[in-house]
Design an enzyme around this catalytic site. Structure first.
Site, PDB file in Angstrom:
ATOM      1  N   SER A 168       7.650 -20.608 -24.047  1.00  0.00           N
ATOM      2  CA  SER A 168       8.665 -21.210 -24.937  1.00  0.00           C
ATOM      3  C   SER A 168      10.073 -20.926 -24.439  1.00  0.00           C
ATOM      4  CB  SER A 168       8.488 -20.745 -26.383  1.00  0.00           C
ATOM      5  OG  SER A 168       8.413 -19.346 -26.466  1.00  0.00           O
ATOM      6  N   HIS A 211      -0.452 -19.806 -26.096  1.00  0.00           N
ATOM      7  CA  HIS A 211       0.834 -19.165 -26.395  1.00  0.00           C
ATOM      8  C   HIS A 211       0.937 -18.935 -27.904  1.00  0.00           C
ATOM      9  CE1 HIS A 211       4.890 -17.949 -25.988  1.00  0.00           C
ATOM     10  NE2 HIS A 211       5.495 -19.102 -25.773  1.00  0.00           N
ATOM     11  N   HIS A 262      -2.630  -7.828 -22.740  1.00  0.00           N
ATOM     12  CA  HIS A 262      -1.330  -8.452 -22.480  1.00  0.00           C
ATOM     13  C   HIS A 262      -1.106  -8.557 -20.987  1.00  0.00           C
ATOM     14  CE1 HIS A 262       2.978  -9.322 -22.787  1.00  0.00           C
ATOM     15  NE2 HIS A 262       2.699  -9.690 -24.026  1.00  0.00           N
ATOM     16  N   ARG A 277       5.597  -4.415 -31.324  1.00  0.00           N
ATOM     17  CA  ARG A 277       5.661  -5.409 -32.397  1.00  0.00           C
ATOM     18  C   ARG A 277       4.471  -5.222 -33.347  1.00  0.00           C
ATOM     19  NH1 ARG A 277       6.083 -10.813 -28.893  1.00  0.00           N
ATOM     20  NH2 ARG A 277       4.258  -9.816 -27.966  1.00  0.00           N
ATOM     21  N   ASP A 324      -0.122 -10.308 -32.095  1.00  0.00           N
ATOM     22  CA  ASP A 324      -0.953 -11.225 -32.884  1.00  0.00           C
ATOM     23  C   ASP A 324      -2.081 -10.521 -33.632  1.00  0.00           C
ATOM     24  OD1 ASP A 324       0.557 -13.404 -32.058  1.00  0.00           O
ATOM     25  OD2 ASP A 324      -0.565 -13.547 -30.189  1.00  0.00           O
TER      26      ASP A 324
END
Ligand code: HAX
Length: 467
Positions: free
Chosen positions: A260, A290, A336, A345, A392
């Site tokens: 993005s 994504h 990751h 996060r 996520d």
């Protein structure tokens, strides 16, 4: 509004806006950075950053150096840093809403643009400014409301942003012949407008898809950005407002190479305005590899709950994960490409759950139990580079807790947040005068010939002899 701010009102494109401390700060730091950049380019433009391998060219340019991106940097252990501050520092140092504990998106935007947090008075002015900039002309709202309910919310987001493109101040300034040294100025104006408007566009889409788009709650000038976004979605729980603030801050930026950010950057490099560029970035975010991953992850947890009921044990999870791996699937929310530690996060999400969510939320407890179990199982495979959870792994369960259970919409939340990072970055890209992107590409035949040729020379058969 304070008089000093009123004095700074200006006219542009027939629209009133004021540029207070922020624009001056951005201008000053861009000028300083430009000097550093020009000197560095002159002195070290030929310095090497490493070799490019055939594997990287074929393999999605993984970790290949290739972008100048000012607003954030990802570290394999510390996670994302916004202007050098990791997320724990961001959370600690950021101004908060009155009585709140979570960082404010508008403060994070200020940080990404300038490298500093705003003072209380700067923040208040900025909140008013973003509120004013967030208005969308009635005919554009009507257009967005006319999108078919069945159209994917991300398609609606991209189109909604494009519907606002005729409002671009950059496009008008470019058409009017602006000097290239000033590109950053209307980019700054558009960047703030896009960040301000994207939450309204997203709120319209939410009601268009799942509710009644004639009854969309309005924003309240007394509220901050995150609270207003939640309010316009129809959520009045103050803890959910805190979650929205945190969510927007932690998803905002993840250095320049993710799809993005890179798509926005690439399209912007053609001097397509921020609306066109951001819309392109959102099309990339809409991909399952994504932005859609958070949806996948929640589905994994719900399937697990479905299969095992609410009385699951850690042994059950272990077995379920082993079965998932044996069936040739990945465990979503874990692993990751860059990080080699638990994603900060995710830790922010976990801390939020500990602080605000009661201990009997079965889904949130499942997220925590997975965190205790899954890394060991993944590590035991011997091939997973990073067995730890990413962002996520937790976000869907938190959203579900507050009743936001429209999975298809989750990527739109991500998109609202991502605007803050990629739009701030675009101001800097124009400020530093970065050129149009144009990397070299090859056909497979070219690559094969080149490698054969080099091999030939290397083994002394070529006319250049040994290297
Ligand atoms: N479950 C099972 N296997 C995994 C795994 C996981 N969560 N993560 C990695 N692996 C496997 C890979 O599939 C690969 O296997 P093969 O050699 O058989 O192909 C092997 O481990 C090595 O891969 P890697 O080097 O550890 O990971 P990559 O850099 O190639 O990929 C991914 C990183 C995030 C794509 C990967 O870890 C993955 O698929 N995770 C699950 C999906 C997911 O959570 N995606 C969201 C990412 C969130 C994000 O980036 N946010 O910014």
């Amino acid at each position: 509004m304070k008089s000093f701010a009123r004095n700074l009102y200006q006219q542009q494109n027939g629209q009133r806006y004021f540029s207070v401390a922020l624009k001056k700060k951005v201008e000053h730091s861009i000028q300083e950075k430009q000097k550093v950049l020009n000197h560095f380019k002159k002195e070290h433009g030929n310095a090497k950053l490493g070799d490019v391998t055939v594997g990287q060219v074929i393999g999605g340019m993984r970790s290949m150096p290739g972008l100048l991106y000012e607003t954030s940097k990802l570290h394999h252990l510390d996670g994302i840093t916004y202007r050098g501050k990791d997320l724990y520092q961001v959370k600690e140092q950021s101004p908060k809403a009155p009585g709140g504990s979570e960082p404010l998106p508008e403060a994070a935007l200020w940080l990404l643009l300038t490298g500093e947090f705003p003072s209380q008075s700067e923040l208040q002015e900025f909140q008013t400014e973003l509120f004013n900039r967030g208005q969308i002309p009635a005919e554009i709202e009507k257009l967005i409301k006319s999108f078919p309910k069945t159209m994917h919310p991300m398609t609606q987001l991209s189109m909604g942003v494009l519907a606002c493109q005729p409002l671009s101040k950059f496009a008008k300034a470019y058409h009017d012949g602006i000097h290239k040294s000033k590109y950053w100025d209307p980019t700054f104006e558009d960047a703030l407008d896009v960040c301000a408007r994207v939450s309204r566009i997203a709120a319209i889409i939410f009601h268009n898809c799942y509710g009644d788009n004639n009854k969309i709650p309005t924003a309240d000038p007394a509220l901050d950005y995150g609270a207003n976004f939640a309010k316009q979605l129809g959520f009045n729980d103050k803890t959910f407002w805190e979650l929205m603030r945190l969510y927007i801050v932690i998803h905002a930026d993840h250095e320049g190479g993710n799809v993005s950010a890179h798509a926005t950057h690439l399209v912007g490099s053609t001097l397509a305005d921020p609306y066109l560029s951001f819309s392109a970035g959102m099309n990339g975010l809409a991909g399952p590899l994504h932005g859609l991953a958070n949806q996948e992850c929640l589905k994994f947890l719900l399937d697990l709950q479905d299969k095992l009921g609410k009385t699951w044990t850690e042994d059950d999870i272990r077995q379920y994960v082993k079965d998932t791996l044996a069936s040739g699937k990945v465990v979503p929310g874990y692993g990751h490409a860059v990080l080699r530690k638990t994603d900060p996060r995710f830790m922010c999400e976990l801390n939020f759950a500990d602080q605000f969510i009661s201990k009997d939320d079965n889904l949130v407890n499942l997220v925590k139990a997975c965190y205790r179990v899954i890394p060991n199982v993944l590590e035991a495979t011997g091939k997973v580079s990073n067995p730890w959870p990413n962002v996520d792994a937790g976000s869907g369960a938190l959203l579900m807790h507050y009743g936001l259970n429209q999975f298809d919409y989750y990527t739109v939340l991500f998109g609202v947040s991502r605007a803050f990072g990629v739009m701030a970055a675009q101001v800097w890209s124009r400020g530093l005068g970065l050129p149009i992107e144009r990397p070299n590409s090859f056909t497979l035949e070219h690559l094969i010939k080149k490698v054969e040729h080099d091999h030939h020379i290397h083994h002394g058969h070529g006319h250049h002899g040994h290297k």
